[in-house]
Design an enzyme around this catalytic site. Structure first.
Site, PDB file in Angstrom:
ATOM      1  N   ARG A  15     -28.972  39.045   4.431  1.00 44.10           N
ATOM      2  CA  ARG A  15     -28.325  37.763   4.203  1.00 44.10           C
ATOM      3  C   ARG A  15     -28.899  36.739   5.162  1.00 44.10           C
ATOM      4  NH1 ARG A  15     -21.911  36.590   4.580  1.00 44.10           N
ATOM      5  NH2 ARG A  15     -22.290  36.695   6.809  1.00 44.10           N
TER       6      ARG A  15
ATOM      7  N   THR B 252     -28.030  29.973   5.021  1.00 41.38           N
ATOM      8  CA  THR B 252     -27.652  29.650   3.627  1.00 41.38           C
ATOM      9  C   THR B 252     -26.636  30.648   3.068  1.00 41.38           C
ATOM     10  OG1 THR B 252     -29.393  31.040   2.715  1.00 41.38           O
ATOM     11  CG2 THR B 252     -29.991  28.749   3.223  1.00 41.38           C
TER      12      THR B 252
ATOM     13  N   ASP C  56     -19.787  42.501  12.205  1.00 43.20           N
ATOM     14  CA  ASP C  56     -21.065  42.774  11.551  1.00 43.20           C
ATOM     15  C   ASP C  56     -21.237  44.287  11.424  1.00 43.20           C
ATOM     16  OD1 ASP C  56     -23.901  43.330  11.159  1.00 43.20           O
ATOM     17  OD2 ASP C  56     -24.188  41.178  11.462  1.00 43.20           O
TER      18      ASP C  56
ATOM     19  N   ASP D 157     -24.677  45.862  12.644  1.00 43.87           N
ATOM     20  CA  ASP D 157     -24.801  45.849  14.112  1.00 43.87           C
ATOM     21  C   ASP D 157     -23.896  46.885  14.756  1.00 43.87           C
ATOM     22  OD1 ASP D 157     -26.708  43.910  14.063  1.00 43.87           O
ATOM     23  OD2 ASP D 157     -25.397  42.268  14.696  1.00 43.87           O
TER      24      ASP D 157
HETATM   25  C1  PRP Z   1     -24.225  42.505   5.571  1.00 44.92           C
HETATM   26  C2  PRP Z   1     -23.442  43.567   4.821  1.00 44.92           C
HETATM   27  C3  PRP Z   1     -23.723  43.215   3.385  1.00 44.92           C
HETATM   28  C4  PRP Z   1     -23.804  41.695   3.428  1.00 44.92           C
HETATM   29  C5  PRP Z   1     -22.530  41.121   2.878  1.00 44.92           C
HETATM   30  O1  PRP Z   1     -25.551  42.833   5.625  1.00 44.92           O
HETATM   31  O2  PRP Z   1     -23.806  44.882   5.151  1.00 44.92           O
HETATM   32  O3  PRP Z   1     -24.919  43.767   2.883  1.00 44.92           O
HETATM   33  O4  PRP Z   1     -23.966  41.325   4.808  1.00 44.92           O
HETATM   34  O5  PRP Z   1     -22.565  39.738   2.843  1.00 44.92           O
HETATM   35  P1  PRP Z   1     -22.538  38.921   1.474  1.00 44.92           P
HETATM   36  O6  PRP Z   1     -21.485  39.508   0.618  1.00 44.92           O
HETATM   37  O7  PRP Z   1     -22.212  37.518   1.940  1.00 44.92           O
HETATM   38  O8  PRP Z   1     -23.899  38.999   0.855  1.00 44.92           O
HETATM   39  P2  PRP Z   1     -26.669  41.933   6.317  1.00 44.92           P
HETATM   40  O9  PRP Z   1     -27.298  41.021   5.306  1.00 44.92           O
HETATM   41  O10 PRP Z   1     -26.136  41.297   7.553  1.00 44.92           O
HETATM   42  O11 PRP Z   1     -27.797  42.997   6.659  1.00 44.92           O
HETATM   43  P3  PRP Z   1     -27.775  44.256   7.646  1.00 44.92           P
HETATM   44  O12 PRP Z   1     -26.937  45.331   6.992  1.00 44.92           O
HETATM   45  O13 PRP Z   1     -29.212  44.632   7.731  1.00 44.92           O
HETATM   46  O14 PRP Z   1     -27.195  43.811   8.970  1.00 44.92           O
HETATM   47  N1  URA Z   2     -21.575  41.020   6.764  1.00 49.31           N
HETATM   48  C1  URA Z   2     -20.900  41.762   7.679  1.00 49.31           C
HETATM   49  O1  URA Z   2     -21.441  42.744   8.208  1.00 49.31           O
HETATM   50  N2  URA Z   2     -19.648  41.388   7.990  1.00 49.31           N
HETATM   51  C2  URA Z   2     -19.032  40.333   7.429  1.00 49.31           C
HETATM   52  O2  URA Z   2     -17.863  40.047   7.760  1.00 49.31           O
HETATM   53  C3  URA Z   2     -19.750  39.571   6.488  1.00 49.31           C
HETATM   54  C4  URA Z   2     -21.012  39.944   6.168  1.00 49.31           C
END
Ligand code: PRP
Ligand code: URA
Length: 212
Positions: free
Chosen positions: A107, A111, A204, A207
């Site tokens: 994400r 944006t 997150d 993380d």
């Molecule tokens: C997080 C989470 C989802 C997404 C959700 O991943 O694990 O995949 O955000 O957000 P959305 O519904 O607004 O799209 P992220 O993109 O942060 O990637 P990561 O798992 O690599 O940290």
């Molecule tokens: N991605 C996450 O990991 N947590 C949130 O709350 C939203 C997006």
């Protein structure tokens, strides 16, 4: 189990709610967060399997013949990287014959749109496939819709989404695009904040799982 609305399955079992609360807690260390995530994923995927198709089978027990059931769907697990990885580890314990296709989405934190960086998918899947998209967080829904779209394009019979926590905004976005997608989660939370994080959520997920 409470169905808040059609196609949203909220698992309110005490074990599930206990695990979710441990995950929400800011004090939960990454190694415990991973362990609780795996346990929660197993319970959620198990509940998401309720609509699996079965055929009648006959087996022999040591004592005599018995009638039983055998699951017939061609099961595909689609973990969304990174955070979905722990969910696929758990899901494979209860669906050991499932095929696993990884979907890399990140994400954009400005944006809030999901950007694809990896997708190792087959050209096609059997039409009776049941795909479980695995992503702990359904926030804006951008990542979920992008992942679901990859499999919908292959005309598979069933696509389901399994998440720990869902925001109402994300549910709406998924069902505006694909109203037949069943969402299984442990909680529908209150809202998104101005940075697109689920409130109260659990922070997150990637993380916290990977200690980054
Ligand atoms: C997080 C989470 C989802 C997404 C959700 O991943 O694990 O995949 O955000 O957000 P959305 O519904 O607004 O799209 P992220 O993109 O942060 O990637 P990561 O798992 O690599 O940290
Ligand atoms: N991605 C996450 O990991 N947590 C949130 O709350 C939203 C997006």
């Amino acid at each position: 189990m409470i169905a808040l609305q059609e196609q949203v399955q909220v698992v309110d079992h005490p074990v599930v709610q206990h695990l979710l609360t441990r995950l929400r807690d800011y004090h939960t260390a990454p190694h415990k967060f991973r362990r609780y995530s795996i346990a929660l994923s197993e319970h959620l995927v198990y509940e998401a399997c309720r609509s699996m198709k079965c055929r009648d089978v006959n087996v022999e027990t040591p004592v005599g013949p018995a009638k039983g059931h055998s699951m017939t769907d061609y099961v595909v697990l689609a973990p969304v990287l990174r955070a979905g990885l722990v969910m696929s580890e758990a899901a494979q314990r209860i669906l050991p014959a499932a095929r696993v296709y990884h979907v890399g989405l990140k994400r954009d934190e400005e944006t809030l749109e999901a950007k694809s960086y990896y997708a190792k998918l087959p050209d096609s899947l059997p039409s009776d496939s049941r795909v479980f998209v695995l992503d702990p967080m359904l926030a804006t829904g951008g990542s979920a819709v992008a992942a679901i779209e990859l499999f919908k394009k292959m005309n598979v019979a069933t696509v389901q989404l399994v998440s720990f926590v869902a925001a109402p905004e994300g549910i709406k976005r998924v069902h505006s695009a694909y109203k037949d997608v069943q969402i299984t989660c442990a909680s529908v939370d209150e809202k998104l904040n101005e940075r697109g994080y689920i409130v109260p959520g659990l922070g997150d997920a990637g993380d916290r799982i990977f200690g980054t």
